[in-house]
Design an enzyme around this catalytic site. Structure first.
Site, PDB file in Angstrom:
ATOM      1  N   HIS A   2       0.835  -1.209   0.000  1.00 19.09           N
ATOM      2  CA  HIS A   2       0.000   0.000   0.000  1.00 19.09           C
ATOM      3  C   HIS A   2       0.858   1.243   0.000  1.00 19.09           C
ATOM      4  O   HIS A   2       1.988   1.237   0.475  1.00 19.09           O
ATOM      5  CB  HIS A   2      -0.959   0.012   1.189  1.00 19.09           C
ATOM      6  CG  HIS A   2      -0.279  -0.143   2.520  1.00 19.09           C
ATOM      7  ND1 HIS A   2       0.122  -1.373   3.019  1.00 19.09           N
ATOM      8  CD2 HIS A   2       0.086   0.762   3.450  1.00 19.09           C
ATOM      9  CE1 HIS A   2       0.685  -1.210   4.196  1.00 19.09           C
ATOM     10  NE2 HIS A   2       0.705   0.080   4.478  1.00 19.09           N
ATOM     11  N   HIS A  58       0.742   5.303   1.150  1.00 19.91           N
ATOM     12  CA  HIS A  58       0.089   6.341   1.951  1.00 19.91           C
ATOM     13  C   HIS A  58       0.139   7.656   1.168  1.00 19.91           C
ATOM     14  O   HIS A  58       1.211   8.047   0.689  1.00 19.91           O
ATOM     15  CB  HIS A  58       0.845   6.567   3.261  1.00 19.91           C
ATOM     16  CG  HIS A  58       0.912   5.365   4.162  1.00 19.91           C
ATOM     17  ND1 HIS A  58       0.075   5.204   5.254  1.00 19.91           N
ATOM     18  CD2 HIS A  58       1.725   4.277   4.160  1.00 19.91           C
ATOM     19  CE1 HIS A  58       0.382   4.071   5.883  1.00 19.91           C
ATOM     20  NE2 HIS A  58       1.381   3.487   5.237  1.00 19.91           N
TER      21      HIS A  58
HETATM   22  P1  5GP Z   1       1.767   0.432   7.357  1.00 24.32           P
HETATM   23  O1  5GP Z   1       2.261   0.597   8.763  1.00 24.32           O
HETATM   24  O2  5GP Z   1       1.635  -1.044   7.050  1.00 24.32           O
HETATM   25  O3  5GP Z   1       2.558   1.184   6.326  1.00 24.32           O
HETATM   26  O4  5GP Z   1       0.346   1.088   7.314  1.00 24.32           O
HETATM   27  C1  5GP Z   1      -0.832   0.430   7.570  1.00 24.32           C
HETATM   28  C2  5GP Z   1      -1.887   1.502   7.697  1.00 24.32           C
HETATM   29  O5  5GP Z   1      -3.145   0.856   7.706  1.00 24.32           O
HETATM   30  C3  5GP Z   1      -1.795   2.336   8.978  1.00 24.32           C
HETATM   31  O6  5GP Z   1      -1.665   3.704   8.640  1.00 24.32           O
HETATM   32  C4  5GP Z   1      -3.093   2.035   9.701  1.00 24.32           C
HETATM   33  O7  5GP Z   1      -3.628   3.173  10.342  1.00 24.32           O
HETATM   34  C5  5GP Z   1      -3.994   1.549   8.586  1.00 24.32           C
HETATM   35  N1  5GP Z   1      -5.004   0.584   8.990  1.00 24.32           N
HETATM   36  C6  5GP Z   1      -4.879  -0.437   9.894  1.00 24.32           C
HETATM   37  N2  5GP Z   1      -6.037  -1.133   9.983  1.00 24.32           N
HETATM   38  C7  5GP Z   1      -6.895  -0.541   9.099  1.00 24.32           C
HETATM   39  C8  5GP Z   1      -8.247  -0.833   8.744  1.00 24.32           C
HETATM   40  O8  5GP Z   1      -8.903  -1.729   9.246  1.00 24.32           O
HETATM   41  N3  5GP Z   1      -8.804  -0.026   7.787  1.00 24.32           N
HETATM   42  C9  5GP Z   1      -8.120   1.016   7.205  1.00 24.32           C
HETATM   43  N4  5GP Z   1      -8.771   1.743   6.288  1.00 24.32           N
HETATM   44  N5  5GP Z   1      -6.852   1.315   7.543  1.00 24.32           N
HETATM   45  C10 5GP Z   1      -6.245   0.540   8.477  1.00 24.32           C
END
Ligand code: 5GP
Length: 140
Positions: A102, A104
């Protein structure tokens, strides 16, 4: 590592978990981060089930980057943001917490610090309103 399709983004893609969707097409989906680090924090994901950038095939990545570009422009307009940051984490050591690739999309303003990463849930009504604001400014 083998991709585990039990992660939350895979569930969102299958319609098994809710999301405040900004857009979706055959290859990608964009939706609001539920624990936004700043208002307008949006996530763009490929439909292809891969953990990281390293695992993505280039064609899927190209589709994803096109959506990132469109969503970034719409977020910039919707939040009148002078800057947009794109962040993408690969592996737990880099801070990745959801193991489906993903990107951001984060509006940035002079002097405005980010809230903590993946910490506080936002009000769903506010997230839906933000999704609508962004959707209204999306170009093809
Ligand atoms: P990472 O740390 O893997 O780069 O980011 C994962 C992102 O997913 C985080 O910013 C977190 O807030 C978001 N996130 C975690 N669980 C959920 C969810 O159930 N739904 C959505 N829309 N975002 C989520």
């Amino acid at each position: 590592m083998a991709y585990d399709d039990g992660n939350i983004f895979a569930k969102i893609l299958r319609g098994e978990a809710p999301a405040h969707v900004v857009c979706e097409d055959d290859h990608t989906m964009a939706f609001m981060d539920v624990m936004p680090q700043v208002d307008g924090h949006t996530l763009v994901i490929p439909r292809q089930g891969v953990e990281t950038l390293h695992d993505s095939d280039p064609a899927a990545l190209a589709h994803t980057m096109h959506t990132v570009q469109r969503v970034a422009a719409a977020v910039k307009q919707a939040f009148a943001a002078p800057g947009i940051m794109i962040a993408q984490l690969n592996g737990a050591a880099a801070g990745q917490t959801v193991f489906h690739l993903h990107f951001h999309v984060l509006p940035r303003f002079d002097g405005v610090e980010f809230r903590m990463h993946a910490r506080d849930m936002a009000d769903p009504t506010v997230l839906q309103a933000h999704a609508e604001q962004i959707k209204a400014r999306l170009k093809p």
